[in-house]
Design a protein around this motif. Structure first.
Motif, PDB file in Angstrom:
ATOM      1  N   ALA B  52       0.840  -1.206   0.000  1.00 20.95           N
ATOM      2  CA  ALA B  52       0.000   0.000   0.000  1.00 20.95           C
ATOM      3  C   ALA B  52       0.874   1.255   0.000  1.00 20.95           C
ATOM      4  N   ALA B  53       1.932   1.246   0.831  1.00 19.93           N
ATOM      5  CA  ALA B  53       2.834   2.394   0.892  1.00 19.93           C
ATOM      6  C   ALA B  53       3.525   2.586  -0.454  1.00 19.93           C
ATOM      7  N   ALA B  54       3.912   1.468  -1.079  1.00 21.72           N
ATOM      8  CA  ALA B  54       4.588   1.552  -2.376  1.00 21.72           C
ATOM      9  C   ALA B  54       3.661   2.171  -3.418  1.00 21.72           C
ATOM     10  N   GLU B  55       2.398   1.769  -3.393  1.00 22.93           N
ATOM     11  CA  GLU B  55       1.458   2.283  -4.380  1.00 22.93           C
ATOM     12  C   GLU B  55       1.287   3.804  -4.232  1.00 22.93           C
ATOM     13  N   THR B  56       1.186   4.257  -2.977  1.00 20.56           N
ATOM     14  CA  THR B  56       1.068   5.695  -2.726  1.00 20.56           C
ATOM     15  C   THR B  56       2.312   6.429  -3.216  1.00 20.56           C
ATOM     16  N   GLU B  57       3.476   5.856  -2.899  1.00 23.53           N
ATOM     17  CA  GLU B  57       4.755   6.476  -3.273  1.00 23.53           C
ATOM     18  C   GLU B  57       4.870   6.577  -4.798  1.00 23.53           C
ATOM     19  N   VAL B  58       4.513   5.509  -5.493  1.00 24.53           N
ATOM     20  CA  VAL B  58       4.644   5.506  -6.959  1.00 24.53           C
ATOM     21  C   VAL B  58       3.650   6.495  -7.580  1.00 24.53           C
ATOM     22  N   ALA B  59       2.461   6.606  -6.989  1.00 22.81           N
ATOM     23  CA  ALA B  59       1.493   7.596  -7.496  1.00 22.81           C
ATOM     24  C   ALA B  59       2.068   9.006  -7.358  1.00 22.81           C
ATOM     25  N   LYS B  60       2.763   9.257  -6.230  1.00 24.70           N
ATOM     26  CA  LYS B  60       3.411  10.570  -6.042  1.00 24.70           C
ATOM     27  C   LYS B  60       4.486  10.802  -7.100  1.00 24.70           C
ATOM     28  N   MET B  61       5.253   9.745  -7.414  1.00 22.29           N
ATOM     29  CA  MET B  61       6.283   9.864  -8.459  1.00 22.29           C
ATOM     30  C   MET B  61       5.646  10.240  -9.790  1.00 22.29           C
ATOM     31  N   CYS B  62       4.496   9.638 -10.085  1.00 24.31           N
ATOM     32  CA  CYS B  62       3.798   9.934 -11.337  1.00 24.31           C
ATOM     33  C   CYS B  62       3.382  11.390 -11.387  1.00 24.31           C
ATOM     34  N   GLU B  63       2.802  11.849 -10.275  1.00 23.55           N
ATOM     35  CA  GLU B  63       2.298  13.232 -10.236  1.00 23.55           C
ATOM     36  C   GLU B  63       3.426  14.242 -10.380  1.00 23.55           C
ATOM     37  N   SER B  64       4.600  13.916  -9.790  1.00 22.42           N
ATOM     38  CA  SER B  64       5.647  14.936  -9.760  1.00 22.42           C
ATOM     39  C   SER B  64       6.661  14.797 -10.884  1.00 22.42           C
ATOM     40  N   LEU B  65       6.776  13.622 -11.500  1.00 23.12           N
ATOM     41  CA  LEU B  65       7.810  13.484 -12.530  1.00 23.12           C
ATOM     42  C   LEU B  65       7.383  12.649 -13.730  1.00 23.12           C
ATOM     43  N   LEU B  66       6.831  11.475 -13.481  1.00 24.80           N
ATOM     44  CA  LEU B  66       6.726  10.498 -14.572  1.00 24.80           C
ATOM     45  C   LEU B  66       5.678  10.864 -15.618  1.00 24.80           C
ATOM     46  N   ALA B  67       4.542  11.397 -15.165  1.00 25.77           N
ATOM     47  CA  ALA B  67       3.463  11.692 -16.114  1.00 25.77           C
ATOM     48  C   ALA B  67       3.210  13.192 -16.182  1.00 25.77           C
ATOM     49  N   ASN B  68       2.796  13.651 -17.339  1.00 25.68           N
ATOM     50  CA  ASN B  68       2.305  15.016 -17.495  1.00 25.68           C
ATOM     51  C   ASN B  68       0.789  14.930 -17.382  1.00 25.68           C
ATOM     52  N   THR B  69       0.280  15.227 -16.187  1.00 26.00           N
ATOM     53  CA  THR B  69      -1.131  14.922 -15.923  1.00 26.00           C
ATOM     54  C   THR B  69      -2.108  15.849 -16.658  1.00 26.00           C
ATOM     55  N   VAL B  70      -1.575  16.855 -17.333  1.00 23.86           N
ATOM     56  CA  VAL B  70      -2.455  17.690 -18.156  1.00 23.86           C
ATOM     57  C   VAL B  70      -2.948  16.887 -19.365  1.00 23.86           C
ATOM     58  N   ILE B  71      -2.051  16.128 -19.962  1.00 25.79           N
ATOM     59  CA  ILE B  71      -2.432  15.408 -21.183  1.00 25.79           C
ATOM     60  C   ILE B  71      -2.322  13.887 -21.039  1.00 25.79           C
ATOM     61  N   GLU B  72      -1.749  13.415 -19.933  1.00 23.43           N
ATOM     62  CA  GLU B  72      -1.541  11.968 -19.788  1.00 23.43           C
ATOM     63  C   GLU B  72      -2.272  11.413 -18.572  1.00 23.43           C
ATOM     64  N   LYS B  73      -2.697  10.157 -18.688  1.00 19.96           N
ATOM     65  CA  LYS B  73      -3.259   9.441 -17.543  1.00 19.96           C
ATOM     66  C   LYS B  73      -2.289   8.303 -17.206  1.00 19.96           C
ATOM     67  N   TYR B  74      -2.283   7.901 -15.955  1.00 25.47           N
ATOM     68  CA  TYR B  74      -1.366   6.827 -15.572  1.00 25.47           C
ATOM     69  C   TYR B  74      -2.088   5.803 -14.720  1.00 25.47           C
ATOM     70  N   SER B  75      -1.575   4.575 -14.731  1.00 29.44           N
ATOM     71  CA  SER B  75      -2.073   3.570 -13.803  1.00 29.44           C
ATOM     72  C   SER B  75      -0.879   2.867 -13.169  1.00 29.44           C
ATOM     73  N   VAL B  76      -1.028   2.531 -11.906  1.00 27.80           N
ATOM     74  CA  VAL B  76       0.052   1.913 -11.132  1.00 27.80           C
ATOM     75  C   VAL B  76      -0.358   0.494 -10.768  1.00 27.80           C
ATOM     76  N   GLU B  77       0.561  -0.417 -10.969  1.00 32.08           N
ATOM     77  CA  GLU B  77       0.314  -1.827 -10.662  1.00 32.08           C
ATOM     78  C   GLU B  77       1.492  -2.300  -9.817  1.00 32.08           C
ATOM     79  N   ILE B  78       1.207  -2.869  -8.665  1.00 33.31           N
ATOM     80  CA  ILE B  78       2.282  -3.445  -7.848  1.00 33.31           C
ATOM     81  C   ILE B  78       2.348  -4.935  -8.170  1.00 33.31           C
ATOM     82  N   LEU B  79       3.519  -5.410  -8.587  1.00 32.17           N
ATOM     83  CA  LEU B  79       3.620  -6.808  -9.071  1.00 32.17           C
ATOM     84  C   LEU B  79       4.068  -7.761  -7.952  1.00 32.17           C
TER      85      LEU B  79
END
Lengths: 79, 79
Positions: B52-79
């Protein structure tokens, strides 16, 4: 029918883009990221409803255009 | 622990790269491809074992670096 192709660099092939992301995440204060690999995902809308035929067709697309099989591996998922 | 982030352009955002792939597949004789969207996939090796902590952390990474949330959507999967 939808198909999703995931294309990643093979293990052992240097991934400078992934390395750059890892470095940038570290710079932003995200600790605990031990490795990053970046790849491509391609979503295809396909006509027809034969799942097995679609999977074969998409694998052919990967071999001939979508993936560089010398350095990349791909996986096909029919959704 | 591994996490996989899939980043796609939002619906309605023009995807010239996907369009180019669709065109090229048609040229190679692959009929029945009605639409193509291209995105990115990022695989992260993470320290720790709290999913659960990893999922939250990765979502934060997406918001701040990995995705451009203006034009991109992202999904996180913990394997």
């Amino acid at each position: 029918m939808k198909a999703r192709v995931t294309i990643m660099l093979k293990d052992g092939v240097l991934d400078p883009q992934g390395e750059a992301i890892r470095h940038a995440l570290g710079g932003l204060g995200f600790g605990g990221v031990e490795g990053v690999r970046q790849g491509k995902v391609i979503e295809l809308d396909l006509a027809g409803s034969d799942r097995a035929a679609a999977e074969t067709e998409v694998a052919k697309m990967c071999e001939s255009l979508l993936a560089n099989t010398v350095i990349e591996k791909y996986s096909v998922e029919i959704l």
